[in-house]
Design a protein around this motif. Structure first.
Motif, PDB file in Angstrom:
ATOM      1  N   SER A  88       1.343   3.268  -2.229  1.00 61.48           N
ATOM      2  CA  SER A  88       0.387   2.930  -1.177  1.00 61.48           C
ATOM      3  C   SER A  88       0.920   3.349   0.187  1.00 61.48           C
ATOM      4  N   ALA A  89       0.037   3.827   1.041  1.00 59.76           N
ATOM      5  CA  ALA A  89       0.400   4.177   2.411  1.00 59.76           C
ATOM      6  C   ALA A  89       0.828   2.932   3.195  1.00 59.76           C
ATOM      7  N   LYS A  90       0.433   1.752   2.744  1.00 62.56           N
ATOM      8  CA  LYS A  90       0.823   0.500   3.404  1.00 62.56           C
ATOM      9  C   LYS A  90       2.330   0.273   3.323  1.00 62.56           C
ATOM     10  N   PHE A  91       3.014   1.001   2.453  1.00 61.06           N
ATOM     11  CA  PHE A  91       4.456   0.849   2.296  1.00 61.06           C
ATOM     12  C   PHE A  91       5.255   1.782   3.200  1.00 61.06           C
ATOM     13  N   GLU A  92       4.584   2.694   3.904  1.00 58.25           N
ATOM     14  CA  GLU A  92       5.296   3.642   4.762  1.00 58.25           C
ATOM     15  C   GLU A  92       6.040   2.896   5.855  1.00 58.25           C
ATOM     16  N   GLY A  93       7.330   3.203   5.987  1.00 56.57           N
ATOM     17  CA  GLY A  93       8.150   2.573   7.006  1.00 56.57           C
ATOM     18  C   GLY A  93       8.574   1.150   6.690  1.00 56.57           C
ATOM     19  N   VAL A  94       8.253   0.669   5.489  1.00 54.44           N
ATOM     20  CA  VAL A  94       8.594  -0.701   5.094  1.00 54.44           C
ATOM     21  C   VAL A  94       9.722  -0.646   4.071  1.00 54.44           C
ATOM     22  N   LYS A  95      10.763  -1.435   4.295  1.00 53.12           N
ATOM     23  CA  LYS A  95      11.890  -1.472   3.362  1.00 53.12           C
ATOM     24  C   LYS A  95      11.478  -2.159   2.065  1.00 53.12           C
ATOM     25  N   ALA A  96      12.280  -1.976   1.031  1.00 54.89           N
ATOM     26  CA  ALA A  96      11.962  -2.491  -0.308  1.00 54.89           C
ATOM     27  C   ALA A  96      11.648  -3.983  -0.304  1.00 54.89           C
ATOM     28  N   VAL A  97      12.416  -4.763   0.410  1.00 55.51           N
ATOM     29  CA  VAL A  97      12.181  -6.217   0.432  1.00 55.51           C
ATOM     30  C   VAL A  97      10.797  -6.525   1.009  1.00 55.51           C
ATOM     31  N   GLY A  98      10.420  -5.836   2.055  1.00 55.70           N
ATOM     32  CA  GLY A  98       9.104  -6.026   2.655  1.00 55.70           C
ATOM     33  C   GLY A  98       7.982  -5.600   1.731  1.00 55.70           C
ATOM     34  N   ARG A  99       8.199  -4.535   0.980  1.00 58.77           N
ATOM     35  CA  ARG A  99       7.196  -4.067   0.014  1.00 58.77           C
ATOM     36  C   ARG A  99       6.999  -5.108  -1.066  1.00 58.77           C
ATOM     37  N   HIS A 100       8.100  -5.638  -1.575  1.00 62.49           N
ATOM     38  CA  HIS A 100       8.017  -6.656  -2.627  1.00 62.49           C
ATOM     39  C   HIS A 100       7.349  -7.916  -2.089  1.00 62.49           C
ATOM     40  N   ARG A 101       7.707  -8.299  -0.874  1.00 60.83           N
ATOM     41  CA  ARG A 101       7.103  -9.484  -0.261  1.00 60.83           C
ATOM     42  C   ARG A 101       5.588  -9.326  -0.168  1.00 60.83           C
ATOM     43  N   LEU A 102       5.121  -8.150   0.215  1.00 58.60           N
ATOM     44  CA  LEU A 102       3.686  -7.900   0.323  1.00 58.60           C
ATOM     45  C   LEU A 102       3.003  -8.053  -1.030  1.00 58.60           C
ATOM     46  N   VAL A 103       3.603  -7.492  -2.067  1.00 59.51           N
ATOM     47  CA  VAL A 103       3.042  -7.619  -3.413  1.00 59.51           C
ATOM     48  C   VAL A 103       2.985  -9.092  -3.816  1.00 59.51           C
ATOM     49  N   TYR A 104       4.079  -9.811  -3.627  1.00 60.60           N
ATOM     50  CA  TYR A 104       4.112 -11.236  -3.983  1.00 60.60           C
ATOM     51  C   TYR A 104       3.074 -12.044  -3.210  1.00 60.60           C
ATOM     52  N   GLU A 105       2.883 -11.742  -1.936  1.00 60.01           N
ATOM     53  CA  GLU A 105       1.881 -12.459  -1.141  1.00 60.01           C
ATOM     54  C   GLU A 105       0.480 -12.232  -1.688  1.00 60.01           C
ATOM     55  N   LEU A 106       0.191 -11.018  -2.102  1.00 58.19           N
ATOM     56  CA  LEU A 106      -1.139 -10.700  -2.609  1.00 58.19           C
ATOM     57  C   LEU A 106      -1.442 -11.368  -3.943  1.00 58.19           C
ATOM     58  N   ILE A 107      -0.429 -11.563  -4.779  1.00 54.99           N
ATOM     59  CA  ILE A 107      -0.672 -12.151  -6.102  1.00 54.99           C
ATOM     60  C   ILE A 107      -0.006 -13.524  -6.245  1.00 54.99           C
ATOM     61  N   ASP A 108       0.113 -14.224  -5.142  1.00 55.26           N
ATOM     62  CA  ASP A 108       0.749 -15.542  -5.121  1.00 55.26           C
ATOM     63  C   ASP A 108       0.119 -16.503  -6.129  1.00 55.26           C
ATOM     64  N   ALA A 109      -1.197 -16.539  -6.209  1.00 50.07           N
ATOM     65  CA  ALA A 109      -1.878 -17.463  -7.125  1.00 50.07           C
ATOM     66  C   ALA A 109      -1.561 -17.146  -8.583  1.00 50.07           C
ATOM     67  N   GLU A 110      -1.432 -15.873  -8.917  1.00 46.43           N
ATOM     68  CA  GLU A 110      -1.099 -15.490 -10.291  1.00 46.43           C
ATOM     69  C   GLU A 110       0.344 -15.861 -10.609  1.00 46.43           C
ATOM     70  N   MET A 111       1.218 -15.708  -9.639  1.00 48.50           N
ATOM     71  CA  MET A 111       2.622 -16.076  -9.833  1.00 48.50           C
ATOM     72  C   MET A 111       2.756 -17.583 -10.061  1.00 48.50           C
TER      73      MET A 111
END
Length: 99
Positions: free
Chosen positions: A53-76
Motif C-alpha cells: 500500500s502507498a500508505k506505507f511509504e515513509g513509514v517504518k515497519a513498526v508503524g506499518r504493523h501498528r496501522l494494520v493492527y488498528e484497522l483489525i482491532d476488533a478481529e484481534m
C-alpha cells in the motif's frame, strides 16, 4: 472464506487501499496449539497478511504493523464476529509499492 478472514480483507482494503493484498488463514497448520486447541480447520485463529500500500511509504515497519493492527482491532480482540475468541497469531508483511 470465513467471517473473520472476510472482515480482515474488507477492513484492510478499505483502510489501506492496497495495490495488492493477500490474507491467508493458517489455522489448520496450528491444530492443537494455543489459539486453536480444538484443531478445527475453520478456527480462524492464525493468519498471514501480505499487503502492498502507498500508505506505507515513509513509514517504518513498526508503524506499518501498528496501522494494520488498528484497522483489525476488533478481529484481534474477538469482538467483531459473535462467538469468535479473536485472532491468536498474525504475521504481517507490509510493503510500499516498489519495495
Amino acid at each position: 472464506m470465513g467471517p473473520v478472514k472476510s472482515a480482515i480483507v474488507e477492513k484492510l482494503t478499505e483502510g489501506l487501499q492496497p495495490v495488492s493484498i493477500e490474507v491467508t488463514d493458517n489455522s489448520s497448520a496450528h491444530a492443537g496449539h494455543s489459539g486453536n486447541p480444538s484443531g478445527s480447520s475453520d478456527a480462524e485463529s492464525h493468519f498471514t497478511v501480505d499487503v502492498v500500500s502507498a500508505k506505507f511509504e515513509g513509514v517504518k515497519a513498526v508503524g506499518r504493523h501498528r496501522l494494520v493492527y488498528e484497522l483489525i482491532d476488533a478481529e484481534m480482540k474477538g469482538t467483531s464476529v459473535p462467538g469468535h475468541p479473536g485472532v491468536h497469531a498474525l504475521v504481517i508483511k507490509a510493503k510500499a509499492p516498489g519495495e
